[in-house]
Design a protein around this motif. Sequence first.
Motif, PDB file in Angstrom:
ATOM      1  N   ARG A  11      67.536  -8.700  60.733  1.00 18.88           N
ATOM      2  CA  ARG A  11      68.421  -7.518  61.136  1.00 18.88           C
ATOM      3  C   ARG A  11      67.889  -6.522  59.694  1.00 18.88           C
ATOM      4  N   ALA A  12      67.483  -6.707  58.793  1.00 25.98           N
ATOM      5  CA  ALA A  12      66.834  -5.790  57.809  1.00 25.98           C
ATOM      6  C   ALA A  12      65.559  -5.237  58.500  1.00 25.98           C
ATOM      7  N   HIS A  13      65.068  -6.121  59.142  1.00 29.84           N
ATOM      8  CA  HIS A  13      63.652  -5.490  59.657  1.00 29.84           C
ATOM      9  C   HIS A  13      64.074  -4.727  60.742  1.00 29.84           C
ATOM     10  N   GLU A  14      64.942  -4.696  61.531  1.00 27.24           N
ATOM     11  CA  GLU A  14      65.466  -3.789  62.843  1.00 27.24           C
ATOM     12  C   GLU A  14      65.819  -2.766  62.386  1.00 27.24           C
ATOM     13  N   VAL A  15      66.686  -2.656  61.230  1.00 24.63           N
ATOM     14  CA  VAL A  15      67.144  -1.372  60.780  1.00 24.63           C
ATOM     15  C   VAL A  15      65.887  -0.491  60.154  1.00 24.63           C
ATOM     16  N   ALA A  16      64.930  -1.158  59.379  1.00 22.11           N
ATOM     17  CA  ALA A  16      63.819  -0.532  58.840  1.00 22.11           C
ATOM     18  C   ALA A  16      63.070   0.022  60.101  1.00 22.11           C
ATOM     19  N   ALA A  17      62.877  -0.590  61.276  1.00 23.86           N
ATOM     20  CA  ALA A  17      62.237  -0.105  62.205  1.00 23.86           C
ATOM     21  C   ALA A  17      62.705   0.946  62.703  1.00 23.86           C
ATOM     22  N   GLN A  18      64.071   1.294  62.646  1.00 25.44           N
ATOM     23  CA  GLN A  18      64.724   2.214  63.294  1.00 25.44           C
ATOM     24  C   GLN A  18      64.887   3.507  62.277  1.00 25.44           C
ATOM     25  N   TYR A  19      64.832   3.196  60.905  1.00 19.07           N
ATOM     26  CA  TYR A  19      65.155   4.379  60.067  1.00 19.07           C
ATOM     27  C   TYR A  19      63.893   4.671  59.071  1.00 19.07           C
ATOM     28  N   GLY A  20      62.968   3.469  58.989  1.00 18.29           N
ATOM     29  CA  GLY A  20      61.805   3.811  58.260  1.00 18.29           C
ATOM     30  C   GLY A  20      62.174   3.334  56.891  1.00 18.29           C
ATOM     31  N   GLY A  21      61.223   2.592  56.306  1.00 19.29           N
ATOM     32  CA  GLY A  21      61.242   2.066  54.583  1.00 19.29           C
ATOM     33  C   GLY A  21      60.895   0.694  54.725  1.00 19.29           C
ATOM     34  N   LYS A  22      61.059   0.095  53.544  1.00 18.10           N
ATOM     35  CA  LYS A  22      60.593  -1.204  53.368  1.00 18.10           C
ATOM     36  C   LYS A  22      61.683  -2.221  53.396  1.00 18.10           C
ATOM     37  N   VAL A  23      61.390  -3.483  53.613  1.00 17.54           N
ATOM     38  CA  VAL A  23      62.418  -4.821  53.496  1.00 17.54           C
ATOM     39  C   VAL A  23      61.726  -5.376  52.535  1.00 17.54           C
ATOM     40  N   TYR A  24      62.896  -5.963  51.620  1.00 17.01           N
ATOM     41  CA  TYR A  24      62.503  -6.701  50.686  1.00 17.01           C
ATOM     42  C   TYR A  24      63.286  -8.291  50.689  1.00 17.01           C
ATOM     43  N   ASP A  25      62.718  -9.205  50.064  1.00 19.26           N
ATOM     44  CA  ASP A  25      63.027 -10.835  50.417  1.00 19.26           C
ATOM     45  C   ASP A  25      64.157 -10.850  49.546  1.00 19.26           C
ATOM     46  N   SER A  26      64.375 -10.349  48.400  1.00 19.39           N
ATOM     47  CA  SER A  26      65.521 -10.298  47.790  1.00 19.39           C
ATOM     48  C   SER A  26      66.073  -9.218  47.129  1.00 19.39           C
ATOM     49  N   TYR A  27      67.380  -8.979  46.818  1.00 18.98           N
ATOM     50  CA  TYR A  27      67.805  -7.794  46.240  1.00 18.98           C
ATOM     51  C   TYR A  27      67.376  -7.599  44.817  1.00 18.98           C
ATOM     52  N   PHE A  28      66.752  -8.529  44.308  1.00 20.87           N
ATOM     53  CA  PHE A  28      66.338  -8.673  42.787  1.00 20.87           C
ATOM     54  C   PHE A  28      65.104  -7.672  43.147  1.00 20.87           C
ATOM     55  N   ASP A  29      64.239  -8.094  43.965  1.00 21.83           N
ATOM     56  CA  ASP A  29      62.958  -7.268  44.166  1.00 21.83           C
ATOM     57  C   ASP A  29      63.139  -5.805  44.458  1.00 21.83           C
ATOM     58  N   LEU A  30      64.233  -5.802  45.419  1.00 22.04           N
ATOM     59  CA  LEU A  30      64.464  -4.205  45.820  1.00 22.04           C
ATOM     60  C   LEU A  30      65.049  -3.522  44.541  1.00 22.04           C
ATOM     61  N   LEU A  31      65.637  -4.064  43.700  1.00 24.50           N
ATOM     62  CA  LEU A  31      66.288  -3.082  42.276  1.00 24.50           C
ATOM     63  C   LEU A  31      64.863  -3.127  41.477  1.00 24.50           C
ATOM     64  N   LYS A  32      63.896  -3.595  41.389  1.00 28.30           N
ATOM     65  CA  LYS A  32      63.033  -3.506  40.554  1.00 28.30           C
ATOM     66  C   LYS A  32      62.073  -2.260  40.936  1.00 28.30           C
ATOM     67  N   ASP A  33      62.184  -1.792  42.230  1.00 29.68           N
ATOM     68  CA  ASP A  33      61.526  -0.482  42.800  1.00 29.68           C
ATOM     69  C   ASP A  33      61.884   0.738  41.936  1.00 29.68           C
ATOM     70  N   PRO A  34      60.848   1.282  41.181  1.00 27.65           N
ATOM     71  CA  PRO A  34      61.289   2.414  40.494  1.00 27.65           C
ATOM     72  C   PRO A  34      61.472   3.592  41.207  1.00 27.65           C
ATOM     73  N   GLU A  35      60.972   3.618  42.671  1.00 25.16           N
ATOM     74  CA  GLU A  35      60.893   4.929  43.536  1.00 25.16           C
ATOM     75  C   GLU A  35      62.447   4.789  44.049  1.00 25.16           C
ATOM     76  N   ILE A  36      63.206   3.923  43.729  1.00 25.52           N
ATOM     77  CA  ILE A  36      64.651   3.935  44.559  1.00 25.52           C
ATOM     78  C   ILE A  36      65.630   4.587  43.506  1.00 25.52           C
ATOM     79  N   ASP A  37      66.547   5.643  43.956  1.00 20.72           N
ATOM     80  CA  ASP A  37      67.345   6.083  43.119  1.00 20.72           C
ATOM     81  C   ASP A  37      68.645   5.562  43.214  1.00 20.72           C
ATOM     82  N   ALA A  38      69.070   5.385  44.563  1.00 18.28           N
ATOM     83  CA  ALA A  38      70.421   4.897  44.562  1.00 18.28           C
ATOM     84  C   ALA A  38      70.628   3.843  45.731  1.00 18.28           C
ATOM     85  N   VAL A  39      71.655   2.895  45.481  1.00 19.07           N
ATOM     86  CA  VAL A  39      71.849   1.891  46.363  1.00 19.07           C
ATOM     87  C   VAL A  39      73.325   1.955  46.985  1.00 19.07           C
ATOM     88  N   SER A  40      73.374   1.707  48.293  1.00 17.34           N
ATOM     89  CA  SER A  40      74.793   1.402  49.051  1.00 17.34           C
ATOM     90  C   SER A  40      74.932  -0.329  48.933  1.00 17.34           C
TER      91      SER A  40
END
Length: 350
Positions: free
Chosen positions: A39-68
Amino acid sequence: MIRVAVIGCGKIAQVRHLPEYATNPNAQLVAYYDKNSQRAHEVAAQYGGKVYDSYFDLLKDPEIDAVSVCVENRSHAEMTTAALYAGKHVLCEKPMAVTLAECESMVAAAEFNNRHLMIGHNMRFDPVHRRAKELLEQGVIGDVITFRTGLGTSGPEGWSMEGNWFFDKKKAVMGALSDLGIHKIDLMQYLTGQTVIETTAKILTLNKHDREDHLIGVDDNALCILRMNGGSAGTMAASWTVYGQESNSTCLFGTRGVMRIYNSLTAPIEVRDLNNTITAYQFEHQTRSGVIDEFIDALEHDREPEVSGREALTTMRTIFGCIKSSETGRTVSVNNSFVTHLQDGYRRNK
């Protein structure tokens, strides 16, 4: 430009967060996480961006300003707090969390890390409710004495893309009160400019059954009497057992008239004065929730969002107070600091 990640790519993300971020000129969707990787990959294909394997890895990305944060209720506090300590601003879906301690820890994390936390209470951003508040502040019905408000649907069946987690006590923890009633509590505080300080409530499971035909483990109806720190009082009803057309209306009774909101098929707002003269207000249909636009604007201007975590605490204290009232059969005081403030004000005015 605010670079946004979405944690949880289910129904609420797909109907509100994702499309509204995508069409906000100051936001860019850049990352996603969902326990359902496809599902995450389907959303990324529609809106663009990267899919992460865990939310911990996602939060480590310094390029991200905000999270829903758009996951089941039980995970709100864990993921929101982790995001705030990772230096991200957070928009968290309601209910804020499943215990008051968790809610308070989220606010503390936001303030400690100098990040903005917003909770997704959307009713106050409805243009009808915005206009109603303007009219109330102008005194069209005088001082609000009492109110009646309610929200009822046929239930959340089919809403979740992962089966009906809303009925799962372990995941949802709370039911119709925190799903629907929470909107009305925030709305009444917003419209009246007052804070709930006392509640007498009955939280019930009357009709909803699980697949084994047992009553579900969370409430499907809530009936609450709310007393406000400005002297008003009223009733709030939330239900998952309104089978048919959704019920959503608010009536405020003042010293100079009555205001009815979403109570008529002809006009979203009707005001009746003491001479029995009715003034009706019409509005164009609004498709955006207003929540995402408020969140992004707050971040762009480095200001507190209108429904900050601290603002949402008053609503959550009321929710937990309603549950306690129902369990004990007693009236429960909530938001005690507002009671003290009111009493101090009375003493100063004497």
